[in-house]
Design a protein around this motif. Structure first.
Motif, PDB file in Angstrom:
ATOM      1  N   ASP A 199       0.910  -1.178  -0.038  1.00  0.00           N
ATOM      2  CA  ASP A 199      -0.062   0.185   0.058  1.00  0.00           C
ATOM      3  C   ASP A 199       1.054   1.241  -0.150  1.00  0.00           C
ATOM      4  OD1 ASP A 199      -2.196  -1.695   0.255  1.00  0.00           O
ATOM      5  OD2 ASP A 199      -2.388  -1.451   2.205  1.00  0.00           O
ATOM      6  N   GLU A 201       1.983   5.143  -2.490  1.00  0.00           N
ATOM      7  CA  GLU A 201       1.764   6.014  -3.581  1.00  0.00           C
ATOM      8  C   GLU A 201       3.128   6.371  -4.320  1.00  0.00           C
ATOM      9  OE1 GLU A 201      -0.867   9.325  -2.896  1.00  0.00           O
ATOM     10  OE2 GLU A 201      -1.361   8.390  -0.876  1.00  0.00           O
ATOM     11  N   LEU A 203       5.023   9.222  -6.526  1.00  0.00           N
ATOM     12  CA  LEU A 203       4.872  10.833  -7.578  1.00  0.00           C
ATOM     13  C   LEU A 203       5.801  10.732  -8.201  1.00  0.00           C
ATOM     14  CD1 LEU A 203       4.413  13.001  -4.208  1.00  0.00           C
ATOM     15  CD2 LEU A 203       2.551  12.016  -5.610  1.00  0.00           C
ATOM     16  N   ASP A 217       0.559  10.996  -9.577  1.00  0.00           N
ATOM     17  CA  ASP A 217       0.413  10.315  -8.125  1.00  0.00           C
ATOM     18  C   ASP A 217      -0.380   8.712  -8.464  1.00  0.00           C
ATOM     19  OD1 ASP A 217       0.113   9.085  -5.707  1.00  0.00           O
ATOM     20  OD2 ASP A 217      -1.218  10.618  -4.919  1.00  0.00           O
ATOM     21  N   TYR A 218       0.526   7.807  -8.572  1.00  0.00           N
ATOM     22  CA  TYR A 218       0.137   6.419  -8.897  1.00  0.00           C
ATOM     23  C   TYR A 218       0.009   5.744  -7.633  1.00  0.00           C
ATOM     24  CZ  TYR A 218       1.495   6.769 -13.748  1.00  0.00           C
ATOM     25  OH  TYR A 218       1.616   7.096 -14.983  1.00  0.00           O
ATOM     26  N   VAL A 219      -1.517   5.278  -7.302  1.00  0.00           N
ATOM     27  CA  VAL A 219      -1.893   4.946  -5.898  1.00  0.00           C
ATOM     28  C   VAL A 219      -1.999   3.326  -5.869  1.00  0.00           C
ATOM     29  CG1 VAL A 219      -3.407   5.109  -3.868  1.00  0.00           C
ATOM     30  CG2 VAL A 219      -3.011   7.110  -5.439  1.00  0.00           C
ATOM     31  N   ARG A 221      -2.854  -0.228  -3.967  1.00  0.00           N
ATOM     32  CA  ARG A 221      -3.358  -0.858  -2.676  1.00  0.00           C
ATOM     33  C   ARG A 221      -3.312  -2.518  -3.079  1.00  0.00           C
ATOM     34  NH1 ARG A 221      -2.554   3.274  -1.049  1.00  0.00           N
ATOM     35  NH2 ARG A 221      -4.068   4.727  -0.218  1.00  0.00           N
ATOM     36  N   GLN A 225      -2.329  -1.406  -8.925  1.00  0.00           N
ATOM     37  CA  GLN A 225      -2.997   0.100  -8.905  1.00  0.00           C
ATOM     38  C   GLN A 225      -4.102   0.339  -8.458  1.00  0.00           C
ATOM     39  OE1 GLN A 225      -1.358   2.286 -12.598  1.00  0.00           O
ATOM     40  NE2 GLN A 225      -3.219   3.111 -12.655  1.00  0.00           N
ATOM     41  N   SER A 226      -4.392   1.437  -7.886  1.00  0.00           N
ATOM     42  CA  SER A 226      -5.786   1.676  -7.408  1.00  0.00           C
ATOM     43  C   SER A 226      -6.429   2.762  -8.233  1.00  0.00           C
ATOM     44  CB  SER A 226      -6.090   1.662  -6.102  1.00  0.00           C
ATOM     45  OG  SER A 226      -7.155   2.144  -5.434  1.00  0.00           O
ATOM     46  N   ILE A 228      -5.208   6.721 -10.298  1.00  0.00           N
ATOM     47  CA  ILE A 228      -4.257   7.822 -10.514  1.00  0.00           C
ATOM     48  C   ILE A 228      -4.754   9.261 -10.596  1.00  0.00           C
ATOM     49  CG2 ILE A 228      -2.631   6.332 -11.812  1.00  0.00           C
ATOM     50  CD1 ILE A 228      -3.907   7.422 -14.345  1.00  0.00           C
ATOM     51  N   TYR A 266       0.978  18.230  -2.613  1.00  0.00           N
ATOM     52  CA  TYR A 266       0.507  17.177  -3.442  1.00  0.00           C
ATOM     53  C   TYR A 266      -0.864  16.626  -3.154  1.00  0.00           C
ATOM     54  CZ  TYR A 266       2.531  14.396   0.326  1.00  0.00           C
ATOM     55  OH  TYR A 266       2.871  13.985   1.764  1.00  0.00           O
ATOM     56  N   LYS A 267      -1.440  17.395  -1.959  1.00  0.00           N
ATOM     57  CA  LYS A 267      -2.729  17.134  -1.349  1.00  0.00           C
ATOM     58  C   LYS A 267      -3.747  17.925  -1.992  1.00  0.00           C
ATOM     59  CE  LYS A 267      -1.938  13.470   1.457  1.00  0.00           C
ATOM     60  NZ  LYS A 267      -1.868  13.714   2.659  1.00  0.00           N
TER      61      LYS A 267
END
Length: 478
Positions: A199, A201, A203, A217-219, A221, A225-226, A228, A266-267
């Motif tokens: 889990d 991310e 960047l 941002d590739y997330v 889980r 990959q969940s 982007i 980045y948020k």
């Protein structure tokens, strides 16, 4: 750990040799913070000025731990192996290389790539046993075609084996014209969370074939990959191989050769500039922060020119004290901010003639890297590296002479500090003496000289904290 470190140092005396080509040992550089004097001692210097590196290979980078400096080598790659050059992190001397074997390359189809396609970066993920390797897009235009943006990156253990392959695909964009034709360059990404656990991310800065840039941002889980999202995009300027460095739970530094190091979130508020480092960072590329003796320091690359000479530059690294935010800003989760307003220059180290040619329209081969080996709260090794120029190791400490090898080995023999956070308590597996906790601005929140095994965090506001002990420092996020 003594056996492992002694095997590394079997030919090393207590003194530190100066390695490489003829290079006069530099006197210690000193600076003062809060009436305390700190010293930068040169430990080693390797002259790489004779290297004949191709343009696409000059963005080799380094990471480091307490035993080794790892260099992403592009000169000894083939269908049967990839080479990660290693140097001793304590004395800077060359040691055995880390070689990713044909069995791993065959298993992940890397053997079918061309030599140019096997150029890679190494990324430190703050895991003692692993790092990430990511391959740069193919050099042939347009790199990764616009209609098929997909790529792989790899979890590598420090024995040189690929443990896991991650697959990423897609790119969000507020402008349907990005990328123009395809992705031609990856910059150097940073990670939030630990990929070892699945889990996390990533960047990732990426540049299209006409120099426009986006950070995606590739997330992930459970290792997949969940989703982007784009956290930054600039289609008006020319970028080369930008870098992103996460500095806390909201902000990052973006850096490239044609821009100043710049703070973004980045948020929230994509593309809002929160600050730029416009002091002592000219025509260079390389900037990140690190902690030392309960202070947050910032390194930045620089090229110094005499006032009447804008061509013949000197490669320089700067060290500065950086308090990223005012205290009131981080105590309010509703209005976090960051800036370079509190940056104070401390010291500069010059390394000789720069290879950059400012007469070129896009002198993108130039890059300045630094990696840190942490030997406790009062001793660190800073490894400065410029491909095609040099690799140098400096010791940062509180003394006017370097800390000896035996003392550094003793620091490394200290048992790991294991901890867990539950029910608003930070709990250690054994009592810890002389422990400090600082918030992200460097303000002391807690200190105990007597041994403690548990600390109540119930009154701490949510955010990032640095826990510092005489043996090691680490970050917690509440």
């Amino acid at each position: 750990m003594r056996a492992n470190l002694l095997s590394l140092l079997s030919l090393v005396t207590v003194s530190f040799p100066i390695c490489g080509f003829a290079q006069t040992k530099q006197p210690a550089t000193s600076f003062v913070i809060d009436n305390n004097t700190y010293y930068l001692h040169q430990i080693s210097h390797h002259d790489f000025s004779g290297s004949d590196l191709e343009i696409g290979s000059w963005n080799q980078n380094i990471v480091a731990d307490n035993q080794y400096i790892y260099l992403a080598d592009h000169t000894d790659n083939s269908a049967d192996h990839l080479t990660i050059k290693r140097y001793n992190a304590i004395n800077g001397s060359p040691t055995d290389n880390l070689v990713i074997s044909s069995s791993d390359l065959n298993r992940f189809w890397i053997n079918e790539l061309t030599d140019a396609e096997r150029c890679f970066y190494l990324i430190d993920i703050n895991d003692d046993s692993h790092f990430i390797m990511i391959l740069n897009p193919p050099l042939d235009d347009p790199g990764i075609p616009k209609n098929a943006i997909k790529f792989y990156f790899y979890l590598i253990n420090k024995d040189g084996h690929i443990e896991r392959e991650y697959y990423a695909t897609g790119i969000p964009s507020s402008d349907s014209n990005y990328p123009a034709n395809g992705i031609s360059e990856f910059g150097i990404p940073d990670f939030i969370g630990n990929p070892v656990g699945g889990d996390f991310e990533m960047l990732l800065p990426m540049v299209d074939d006409i120099g426009h840039m986006s950070i995606v941002d590739y997330v992930f889980r459970d290792y997949k990959q969940s989703y982007i999202t784009s956290v930054f995009y600039d289609y008006d300027h020319f970028y080369t191989k930008p870098t992103v460095s996460v500095i806390d739970d909201s902000f990052m530094i973006i850096d490239d050769i044609n821009i100043l190091p710049t703070l973004y979130s980045y948020k929230f508020s994509p593309n809002q500039i929160f600050g730029q480092l416009n002091d002592r960072h000219i025509n260079a590329h390389g900037c990140n922060s690190f902690d030392f003796d309960n202070h947050r320091l910032l390194y930045s690359g620089d090229i110094h020119h005499d006032s009447d000479d804008d061509q013949n530059g000197i490669t320089r690294f700067n060290i500065g004290l950086w308090n990223k935010t005012e205290e009131s800003a981080v105590t309010s989760r509703a209005n976090p901010t960051a800036s370079f307003d509190n940056y104070t220059h401390l010291a500069s180290i010059d390394f000789g003639p720069s290879t950059i040619n400012t007469k070129e329209q896009y002198p993108y081969t130039y890059r300045q890297f630094m990696a840190v080996s942490d030997y406790g709260n009062s001793t660190k090794h800073l490894h400065f590296y410029v491909p095609g120029e040099f690799l140098a190791t400096y010791q940062l400490n509180k003394y006017d002479i370097p800390t000896g090898v035996d003392d550094i080995i003793g620091i490394n023999e200290t048992p790991d500090i294991n901890y867990h956070i539950a029910d608003n308590n930070l709990t250690f597996d054994c009592p810890v003496t002389d422990i400090y906790i600082f918030n992200i601005t460097g303000r002391q929140i807690f200190h105990s000289e007597t041994p403690v095994k548990s600390i109540n965090l119930a009154n701490f506001v949510k955010g990032t904290y640095i826990v510092a002990t005489p043996h090691k420092s680490f970050k917690i996020i509440l």
